[in-house]
Motif scaffolding. Sequence first.
Motif: not given
Length: 611
Positions: A188-194
Amino acid sequence: TPTRTMMMLRRTRPLPSAALVILAITACGGDGVSPPGPPAGIDIAAGNNQSGTVGAAVAIAPQIRIRDAQGRGIVGVSVRFDVVDGGGSVSGDSVVTDGQGVATVGQWRLGPTPGANSLRAQALGFPLLTTFAATSTPGAPSSIQIVQGGAGLTAIVSQQVIPLPSVRIRDAFGNPVPDAVVAWTIVQGAGSVVGGSTTTNAEGRATVGGWILGPEQGVNQLRATTTNGIIATFTANSIGIPSALEPASPIAQTGFLSFPVAETPRVRVVDAGGGNVVGIPVVFRQIAGSGSIRGDTVATDGNGIAALGDWRLDAAGNSTVEAIVPGFPGPRVQFDATGTLSQFTIDLRFIGTPPADLRDEFVRAATRWMRVIIADLPDQTVNFTFDPCQSGQSPAVSETIDDMIIFASIGMIDGPGKVLGSAYPCAARNGSRIALIGWMNFDVADAVVYNETGRFFTIALHEMGHVLGLGTNWNALGLNSDFCGLTATYTGAAAVAEWPALGITFDGPPIPIENEGSCNGGTRDVHWRESVLSNELMTGFVEAAGVDTPLSAITVGSLADMGFIVDLAQADPFVFALRAAAPVGPKERLEEIVRPARWLVDLDGTIRPAP
């Protein structure tokens, strides 16, 4: 013939002894040598030095061989297997050797903790034993625990969350699982992961490489998943980019020295569109003057407001506090406070950090009493090595007190609509019975409700009156008559002198004290009589919202009867049951715990229980 006779005699001679032994073994099915001797050794035949997961059976069942001195297997020997290290278990632990001298345990299951395991095999009745070794390793992931980032995560939109979320993976026995793969995905939230996949370390812990929140304010969620489908979910709020920091309380105040400022500083953080920025940390710091602050770092609430926990002046006269948003380059908000001397000072000390609005009402109540009582009290040194209030929250007190300390707490007691709180003197000066240390405690659920209708100030003022001695000291100082009787009456001269000015019609002697309810720690005998004085501050009821509750001259006079120097001009005019146009809610009995001081302190500091 004679020759034939001699040949027959040779054949009937006894055979040599060695030949007889050979014949006997052959007749018993032997191998042409002597039969096996007694057990002389025990050897591991199979199943040593294995490894497996905790709680699981080893792949190869341990096996031993009992032999004689020539290494020949011995049949029929009883062998016992038992666990000696690692906490595992065995089944089929009692076995008899077979025709080859071999005995095999039914099953060896390793213990629940990773590390060394050992199993002993012993030939019963013989001094023969040996030990099998095995190493257990953690099992498959069975649970996932959030160890960092489980609550309160916030970051500005499109920025990285700090601290980074991390989990710990455990097996079915609670052991950390190393080298387990954890996948990190945005849900949820349209973020991203490194670093979308990480591996647990020796402690079973894995940390995401980075979590960048989405571009919009609101809720973001990140999921951690093991290869066998166990899930943990992290939630973070993305907040807007601060555009302005503005004051939400007075930036200049005047109060009393050595006393909290009237309104604790508040700021509002807004974004470029004027919307409230929720959950962003604001730091308050003192930059000039003297004094002290508490609760200096706080996140903005749903209205974008952050409030300093507490700010008090000391004896120097002024103080300046600044509010900033770390990393925000915009203007800062500055608050200034100047103090004046009060001869009588209530040292109000909060336990924990109360809600800012309730904190301010506490301070306002103390300020009201400090305007009524106008003379200093003698300093008194106390040395309580224990909590004199026996509240379970207030601390030991060892210091010189001028003039009075009140510990104040707003927390959970029993939820709304039950016990509102407690207020009483804890320790008092021996002789005068004037309080040195007091305690006030309110149920936060009730306090918030009363504050919403503008009545918490009146309640705090009322309860602080009990700490000062109103009601709690009357009986000990002989200021009443017919204690716990139907004609209970207050008899102190200063208060009685003010009675006629109230204009109340009453057939009995002044001043009537509450005569209904329990005689032990409730409303009775420690309040003015409700049926006569109705809406006066120190009756045992809280009025409906909008109804005036005057601090009348009889209450001020009672303080004078107890030994305080007072300003009668500070009393409120008393008008019987004056109502606003539309009062809200009914009158309610104050569900409070009121009692006299437990301890008395002599001038030399001697502490004694109050009679």
